[in-house]
Design a protein around this motif. Sequence first.
Motif, PDB file in Angstrom:
ATOM      1  N   CYS A 287      -7.404  -5.289   1.232  1.00  0.00           N
ATOM      2  CA  CYS A 287      -7.903  -3.930   1.412  1.00  0.00           C
ATOM      3  C   CYS A 287      -9.151  -3.869   2.288  1.00  0.00           C
ATOM      4  O   CYS A 287      -9.329  -2.913   3.032  1.00  0.00           O
ATOM      5  CB  CYS A 287      -8.154  -3.278   0.057  1.00  0.00           C
ATOM      6  SG  CYS A 287      -6.626  -2.877  -0.821  1.00  0.00           S
TER       7      CYS A 287
ATOM      8  N   LYS B  72      -0.758   4.560  -0.441  1.00  0.00           N
ATOM      9  CA  LYS B  72      -1.553   5.710  -0.021  1.00  0.00           C
ATOM     10  C   LYS B  72      -2.839   5.220   0.630  1.00  0.00           C
ATOM     11  O   LYS B  72      -3.504   4.328   0.127  1.00  0.00           O
ATOM     12  CB  LYS B  72      -1.889   6.576  -1.234  1.00  0.00           C
ATOM     13  CG  LYS B  72      -2.658   7.822  -0.924  1.00  0.00           C
ATOM     14  CD  LYS B  72      -2.890   8.621  -2.202  1.00  0.00           C
ATOM     15  CE  LYS B  72      -3.695   9.864  -1.912  1.00  0.00           C
ATOM     16  NZ  LYS B  72      -3.964  10.620  -3.146  1.00  0.00           N
ATOM     17  N   ILE B  73      -3.176   5.831   1.770  1.00  0.00           N
ATOM     18  CA  ILE B  73      -4.428   5.554   2.463  1.00  0.00           C
ATOM     19  C   ILE B  73      -5.088   6.900   2.748  1.00  0.00           C
ATOM     20  O   ILE B  73      -4.490   7.777   3.367  1.00  0.00           O
ATOM     21  CB  ILE B  73      -4.193   4.805   3.791  1.00  0.00           C
ATOM     22  CG1 ILE B  73      -3.529   3.451   3.537  1.00  0.00           C
ATOM     23  CG2 ILE B  73      -5.501   4.635   4.539  1.00  0.00           C
ATOM     24  CD1 ILE B  73      -3.117   2.716   4.796  1.00  0.00           C
TER      25      ILE B  73
ATOM     26  N   LEU C  76       0.849  -1.184   0.000  1.00  0.00           N
ATOM     27  CA  LEU C  76       0.000   0.000   0.000  1.00  0.00           C
ATOM     28  C   LEU C  76       0.887   1.237   0.000  1.00  0.00           C
ATOM     29  O   LEU C  76       1.850   1.319   0.752  1.00  0.00           O
ATOM     30  CB  LEU C  76      -0.917   0.010   1.217  1.00  0.00           C
ATOM     31  CG  LEU C  76      -1.981  -1.083   1.259  1.00  0.00           C
ATOM     32  CD1 LEU C  76      -2.746  -1.022   2.566  1.00  0.00           C
ATOM     33  CD2 LEU C  76      -2.923  -0.971   0.079  1.00  0.00           C
TER      34      LEU C  76
ATOM     35  N   GLU D 201      -6.353   0.941  -7.381  1.00  0.00           N
ATOM     36  CA  GLU D 201      -7.026   1.859  -6.470  1.00  0.00           C
ATOM     37  C   GLU D 201      -8.272   1.146  -5.936  1.00  0.00           C
ATOM     38  O   GLU D 201      -9.087   0.652  -6.712  1.00  0.00           O
ATOM     39  CB  GLU D 201      -7.426   3.137  -7.183  1.00  0.00           C
ATOM     40  CG  GLU D 201      -8.131   4.131  -6.282  1.00  0.00           C
ATOM     41  CD  GLU D 201      -8.489   5.403  -7.006  1.00  0.00           C
ATOM     42  OE1 GLU D 201      -7.815   6.418  -6.779  1.00  0.00           O
ATOM     43  OE2 GLU D 201      -9.446   5.358  -7.818  1.00  0.00           O
TER      44      GLU D 201
ATOM     45  N   GLU E  67      -7.825  -3.948   5.731  1.00  0.00           N
ATOM     46  CA  GLU E  67      -7.198  -2.659   6.053  1.00  0.00           C
ATOM     47  C   GLU E  67      -8.259  -1.582   6.274  1.00  0.00           C
ATOM     48  O   GLU E  67      -8.125  -0.741   7.179  1.00  0.00           O
ATOM     49  CB  GLU E  67      -6.256  -2.256   4.923  1.00  0.00           C
ATOM     50  CG  GLU E  67      -5.380  -1.081   5.231  1.00  0.00           C
ATOM     51  CD  GLU E  67      -4.302  -1.375   6.248  1.00  0.00           C
ATOM     52  OE1 GLU E  67      -3.952  -0.450   7.001  1.00  0.00           O
ATOM     53  OE2 GLU E  67      -3.801  -2.518   6.314  1.00  0.00           O
ATOM     54  N   ALA E  68      -9.326  -1.607   5.500  1.00  0.00           N
ATOM     55  CA  ALA E  68     -10.387  -0.605   5.625  1.00  0.00           C
ATOM     56  C   ALA E  68     -11.169  -0.761   6.923  1.00  0.00           C
ATOM     57  O   ALA E  68     -11.709   0.213   7.441  1.00  0.00           O
ATOM     58  CB  ALA E  68     -11.343  -0.703   4.438  1.00  0.00           C
TER      59      ALA E  68
ATOM     60  N   THR F  72     -10.025   5.358   0.511  1.00  0.00           N
ATOM     61  CA  THR F  72      -9.320   5.073  -0.737  1.00  0.00           C
ATOM     62  C   THR F  72      -7.944   4.534  -0.401  1.00  0.00           C
ATOM     63  O   THR F  72      -7.204   5.144   0.374  1.00  0.00           O
ATOM     64  CB  THR F  72      -9.182   6.348  -1.599  1.00  0.00           C
ATOM     65  OG1 THR F  72     -10.473   6.903  -1.819  1.00  0.00           O
ATOM     66  CG2 THR F  72      -8.529   6.032  -2.930  1.00  0.00           C
ATOM     67  N   LEU F  73      -7.618   3.375  -0.965  1.00  0.00           N
ATOM     68  CA  LEU F  73      -6.301   2.760  -0.797  1.00  0.00           C
ATOM     69  C   LEU F  73      -5.666   2.616  -2.182  1.00  0.00           C
ATOM     70  O   LEU F  73      -6.323   2.145  -3.114  1.00  0.00           O
ATOM     71  CB  LEU F  73      -6.413   1.384  -0.148  1.00  0.00           C
ATOM     72  CG  LEU F  73      -7.137   1.317   1.190  1.00  0.00           C
ATOM     73  CD1 LEU F  73      -7.359  -0.129   1.602  1.00  0.00           C
ATOM     74  CD2 LEU F  73      -6.361   2.044   2.250  1.00  0.00           C
ATOM     75  N   GLU F  74      -4.408   3.011  -2.301  1.00  0.00           N
ATOM     76  CA  GLU F  74      -3.674   2.844  -3.553  1.00  0.00           C
ATOM     77  C   GLU F  74      -2.427   2.032  -3.279  1.00  0.00           C
ATOM     78  O   GLU F  74      -1.805   2.171  -2.216  1.00  0.00           O
ATOM     79  CB  GLU F  74      -3.302   4.198  -4.148  1.00  0.00           C
ATOM     80  CG  GLU F  74      -4.487   5.021  -4.570  1.00  0.00           C
ATOM     81  CD  GLU F  74      -4.109   6.387  -5.101  1.00  0.00           C
ATOM     82  OE1 GLU F  74      -2.899   6.652  -5.317  1.00  0.00           O
ATOM     83  OE2 GLU F  74      -5.033   7.198  -5.303  1.00  0.00           O
TER      84      GLU F  74
END
Length: 115
Positions: free
Chosen positions: A110, A10-11, A8, A54, A113-114, A67-69
């Motif tokens: 993700c 960007k969060i 990851l 994304e 993680e979210a 949003t996770l990138e």
Amino acid sequence: MTVVGLQLHKINVDKQGPAKGKVSVNNNVAVKDVEKTDLSFGTSKQDALKFTFEFKAAYEPKIATITLEGTVTYFDQPKIIDDIYKGWKKDKKVPPDVMTPVLNTILTRCNVEAM
């Protein structure tokens, strides 16, 4: 063949209001790019692919968005890697037998993680 890593980069979390009543979560994954990379195994290097993605999760009604990138690294035989890369460069498509494990990995990691 297999997904060998997920990173990851960007969060971004945007809380819009408190949770009230019934909450629904809508997830979306988009593969933005596919590029070749090298994996080092001891003294040898093998070709692999990096899928840039994304992931978006929207908590409704207007509670929050996440949003996770990041990137997923995929490893397979050199000819298969070349074929997938050429197909992506030509028409932005990846065979379903490759895209399924990539998307499953992205969604699984993700979503955790979210949470």
